[in-house]
Design a protein around this motif. Sequence first.
Motif, short mmCIF file in Angstrom:
data_model
loop_
_atom_site.label_atom_id
_atom_site.label_comp_id
_atom_site.label_asym_id
_atom_site.label_seq_id
_atom_site.Cartn_x
_atom_site.Cartn_y
_atom_site.Cartn_z
N LEU A 10 0.84 -1.19 0.00
CA LEU A 10 0.00 0.00 0.00
C LEU A 10 0.88 1.24 0.00
N PRO A 11 0.44 2.30 -0.68
CA PRO A 11 1.25 3.53 -0.69
C PRO A 11 1.36 4.11 0.71
N LYS A 12 2.58 4.55 1.04
CA LYS A 12 2.84 5.03 2.40
C LYS A 12 3.01 6.55 2.45
N THR A 13 3.66 7.12 1.46
CA THR A 13 3.91 8.56 1.46
C THR A 13 2.89 9.27 0.58
N SER A 14 2.84 10.57 0.74
CA SER A 14 1.91 11.35 -0.08
C SER A 14 2.32 11.31 -1.56
N PHE A 15 3.62 11.21 -1.83
CA PHE A 15 4.08 11.11 -3.22
C PHE A 15 3.59 9.81 -3.85
N GLU A 16 3.67 8.69 -3.12
CA GLU A 16 3.19 7.41 -3.65
C GLU A 16 1.68 7.44 -3.89
N ILE A 17 0.95 8.07 -2.99
CA ILE A 17 -0.50 8.20 -3.18
C ILE A 17 -0.78 9.04 -4.42
N PHE A 18 -0.03 10.12 -4.61
CA PHE A 18 -0.19 10.98 -5.78
C PHE A 18 0.08 10.20 -7.06
N VAL A 19 1.12 9.39 -7.08
CA VAL A 19 1.44 8.59 -8.27
C VAL A 19 0.33 7.58 -8.54
N TRP A 20 -0.23 6.97 -7.50
CA TRP A 20 -1.34 6.02 -7.69
C TRP A 20 -2.57 6.72 -8.25
N VAL A 21 -2.84 7.93 -7.79
CA VAL A 21 -3.99 8.69 -8.30
C VAL A 21 -3.76 9.04 -9.77
N ILE A 22 -2.54 9.46 -10.11
CA ILE A 22 -2.20 9.75 -11.51
C ILE A 22 -2.40 8.50 -12.36
N ALA A 23 -1.97 7.35 -11.87
CA ALA A 23 -2.12 6.10 -12.62
C ALA A 23 -3.59 5.74 -12.80
N LEU A 24 -4.38 5.92 -11.77
CA LEU A 24 -5.80 5.60 -11.86
C LEU A 24 -6.51 6.53 -12.84
N VAL A 25 -6.22 7.82 -12.78
CA VAL A 25 -6.81 8.77 -13.71
C VAL A 25 -6.35 8.48 -15.14
N GLY A 26 -5.08 8.15 -15.31
CA GLY A 26 -4.57 7.81 -16.64
C GLY A 26 -5.25 6.58 -17.22
N THR A 27 -5.47 5.57 -16.38
CA THR A 27 -6.15 4.36 -16.84
C THR A 27 -7.57 4.68 -17.27
N ILE A 28 -8.28 5.46 -16.47
CA ILE A 28 -9.66 5.82 -16.81
C ILE A 28 -9.69 6.63 -18.10
N LEU A 29 -8.75 7.56 -18.28
CA LEU A 29 -8.74 8.39 -19.49
C LEU A 29 -8.43 7.58 -20.74
N VAL A 30 -7.50 6.64 -20.66
CA VAL A 30 -7.19 5.81 -21.83
C VAL A 30 -8.41 4.98 -22.22
N ILE A 31 -9.10 4.44 -21.25
CA ILE A 31 -10.31 3.66 -21.55
C ILE A 31 -11.40 4.57 -22.10
N TYR A 32 -11.61 5.72 -21.47
CA TYR A 32 -12.66 6.65 -21.90
C TYR A 32 -12.39 7.19 -23.31
N SER A 33 -11.13 7.35 -23.67
CA SER A 33 -10.81 7.92 -24.99
C SER A 33 -11.32 7.05 -26.13
N GLN A 34 -11.52 5.79 -25.88
CA GLN A 34 -12.03 4.90 -26.92
C GLN A 34 -13.46 5.25 -27.30
N PHE A 35 -14.22 5.87 -26.40
CA PHE A 35 -15.63 6.15 -26.63
C PHE A 35 -15.91 7.57 -27.09
N VAL A 36 -14.90 8.41 -27.17
CA VAL A 36 -15.08 9.80 -27.60
C VAL A 36 -15.20 9.82 -29.13
N GLU A 37 -16.17 10.58 -29.63
CA GLU A 37 -16.45 10.60 -31.07
C GLU A 37 -15.45 11.47 -31.86
N LYS A 38 -15.20 12.69 -31.40
CA LYS A 38 -14.30 13.58 -32.14
C LYS A 38 -12.87 13.06 -32.05
N GLU A 39 -12.24 12.92 -33.21
CA GLU A 39 -10.91 12.30 -33.22
C GLU A 39 -9.85 13.14 -32.53
#
Length: 97
Positions: A10-39
Amino acid sequence: MLLENLLPQLPKTSFEIFVWVIALVGTILVIYSQFVEKENRRDEIRMIGALGLFIYAYSIFNVVFMIASGGIFLAAFIELIEILRGKHVHPLPPRQP
């Protein structure tokens, strides 16, 4: 026990938590980008998501994951530049008789 199986460290420092949040947002955005109509919007969202995944891969120093996310970022960037310059075209599908 349950969390140890899902996240062995589990993330222990605030930096590790920040990196996990960035990774989670990045994962969601890559998946979401598949459904966006405008190229161009799709490529922008995919670039931001791939950058977030690259930051996570760099923090755990996973070279294969860094190359994959960097490749996704580069491909989306090149396609976005082609769209903005007017060079990106889709060939017309063949006519059905």
